[in-house]
Motif scaffolding. Structure first.
Motif, PDB file in Angstrom:
ATOM      1  N   ARG A 118       0.801  -1.225   0.000  1.00  0.00           N
ATOM      2  CA  ARG A 118       0.000   0.000   0.000  1.00  0.00           C
ATOM      3  C   ARG A 118       0.831   1.271   0.000  1.00  0.00           C
ATOM      4  N   ASN A 119       1.965   1.261   0.678  1.00  0.00           N
ATOM      5  CA  ASN A 119       2.794   2.470   0.746  1.00  0.00           C
ATOM      6  C   ASN A 119       3.944   2.460  -0.241  1.00  0.00           C
ATOM      7  N   LYS A 120       4.116   1.351  -0.936  1.00  0.00           N
ATOM      8  CA  LYS A 120       5.278   1.202  -1.813  1.00  0.00           C
ATOM      9  C   LYS A 120       6.499   1.718  -1.064  1.00  0.00           C
ATOM     10  N   GLU A 121       6.701   1.108   0.102  1.00  0.00           N
ATOM     11  CA  GLU A 121       7.701   1.598   1.035  1.00  0.00           C
ATOM     12  C   GLU A 121       9.099   1.611   0.429  1.00  0.00           C
ATOM     13  N   SER A 122       9.879   2.544   0.908  1.00  0.00           N
ATOM     14  CA  SER A 122      11.251   2.664   0.450  1.00  0.00           C
ATOM     15  C   SER A 122      12.057   1.451   0.894  1.00  0.00           C
ATOM     16  N   LYS A 123      13.185   1.257   0.239  1.00  0.00           N
ATOM     17  CA  LYS A 123      14.077   0.159   0.603  1.00  0.00           C
ATOM     18  C   LYS A 123      14.487   0.289   2.067  1.00  0.00           C
ATOM     19  N   PHE A 124      14.779   1.511   2.504  1.00  0.00           N
ATOM     20  CA  PHE A 124      15.161   1.739   3.898  1.00  0.00           C
ATOM     21  C   PHE A 124      14.045   1.312   4.847  1.00  0.00           C
ATOM     22  N   GLN A 125      12.802   1.691   4.544  1.00  0.00           N
ATOM     23  CA  GLN A 125      11.658   1.346   5.394  1.00  0.00           C
ATOM     24  C   GLN A 125      11.471  -0.165   5.467  1.00  0.00           C
ATOM     25  N   LYS A 126      11.574  -0.838   4.343  1.00  0.00           N
ATOM     26  CA  LYS A 126      11.439  -2.296   4.340  1.00  0.00           C
ATOM     27  C   LYS A 126      12.548  -2.950   5.152  1.00  0.00           C
ATOM     28  N   GLU A 127      13.779  -2.445   5.004  1.00  0.00           N
ATOM     29  CA  GLU A 127      14.894  -2.984   5.792  1.00  0.00           C
ATOM     30  C   GLU A 127      14.668  -2.764   7.277  1.00  0.00           C
ATOM     31  N   ARG A 128      14.158  -1.606   7.639  1.00  0.00           N
ATOM     32  CA  ARG A 128      13.880  -1.299   9.044  1.00  0.00           C
ATOM     33  C   ARG A 128      12.827  -2.248   9.617  1.00  0.00           C
ATOM     34  N   ILE A 129      11.777  -2.492   8.876  1.00  0.00           N
ATOM     35  CA  ILE A 129      10.723  -3.409   9.323  1.00  0.00           C
ATOM     36  C   ILE A 129      11.271  -4.823   9.461  1.00  0.00           C
ATOM     37  N   CYS A 130      12.021  -5.270   8.469  1.00  0.00           N
ATOM     38  CA  CYS A 130      12.594  -6.625   8.518  1.00  0.00           C
ATOM     39  C   CYS A 130      13.528  -6.770   9.720  1.00  0.00           C
ATOM     40  N   GLU A 131      14.332  -5.752   9.974  1.00  0.00           N
ATOM     41  CA  GLU A 131      15.257  -5.809  11.113  1.00  0.00           C
ATOM     42  C   GLU A 131      14.492  -5.775  12.434  1.00  0.00           C
ATOM     43  N   LYS A 132      13.536  -4.891  12.548  1.00  0.00           N
ATOM     44  CA  LYS A 132      12.768  -4.747  13.790  1.00  0.00           C
ATOM     45  C   LYS A 132      12.044  -6.043  14.152  1.00  0.00           C
ATOM     46  N   TYR A 133      11.468  -6.697  13.165  1.00  0.00           N
ATOM     47  CA  TYR A 133      10.658  -7.881  13.425  1.00  0.00           C
ATOM     48  C   TYR A 133      11.366  -9.195  13.085  1.00  0.00           C
TER      49      TYR A 133
END
Length: 183
Positions: A53-68
């Motif tokens: 839905r947000n077509k999240e940036s690469k940084f945002q996706k990396e942050r989510i993957c790292e956080k979870y």
């Protein structure tokens, strides 16, 4: 074909949601965050799907993957909309619900797509009408975090009154671990 019809009819059923400290009930079935998306589709029927839905940036996706602790190759954000019911579930992996939304009123100001209808079922918080709890706990602030137990609900409102509430977002508290389902 009969199975599809049964799923479709479930979207018309009255829905009762009771948010509790560590879980919530939907029509008497106990769920929590995280939940399997299949548990929600069993209750509500087939949703409308929206990917990335947000077509999240690469940084945002990396942050989510790292956080979870989610492998980037398993990351695929998918939103599940039950438009007729005013409900939405968010996932990062197409299986594990990390946020459950209940749309109470017009959310046009909100920066993402919302279900097409408002929730018309019964919403309770620890067995009490949501309006009573919001009045007691929310004061005159706008949006506020309603801590329950291991869960919390962001109560999104565009003013200080109960009538200004537009949505509830049910999530795990920050200190709780989100575990993804492998199956």
């Amino acid at each position: 074909m009969a199975l599809f019809q049964k799923k479709k009819l479930q979207n018309k059923l009255p829905v009762t949601i009771d948010l509790r400290d560590d879980y919530f009930f939907v029509n008497g079935k106990q769920l929590t965050i995280p939940s399997r998306i299949s548990d929600l589709t069993d209750i509500f029927g087939e949703p409308r799907l929206v990917a990335d839905r947000n077509k999240e940036s690469k940084f945002q996706k990396e942050r989510i993957c790292e956080k979870y602790n989610l492998s980037p190759d398993k990351y695929l954000e998918m939103d599940y909309y039950w438009d007729e019911l005013g409900l939405l579930a968010l996932t990062y992996d197409k299986k594990t619900v990390h946020c459950f939304w209940i749309k109470i009123g017009d959310s046009r100001k909100y920066p993402m797509e919302m279900p097409k209808s408002d929730f018309t079922g019964a919403l309770m918080i620890n067995g009490r009408p949501w309006q009573d709890v919001v009045t007691e706990k929310g004061g005159t602030s706008g949006t506020f975090k309603l801590k329950l137990g291991k869960l919390h609900a962001w109560v999104v409102r565009y003013g200080p009154k109960v009538k200004d509430v537009k949505q509830f977002q049910v999530l795990l508290n920050d200190d709780e671990k989100l575990v993804f389902f492998d199956d």
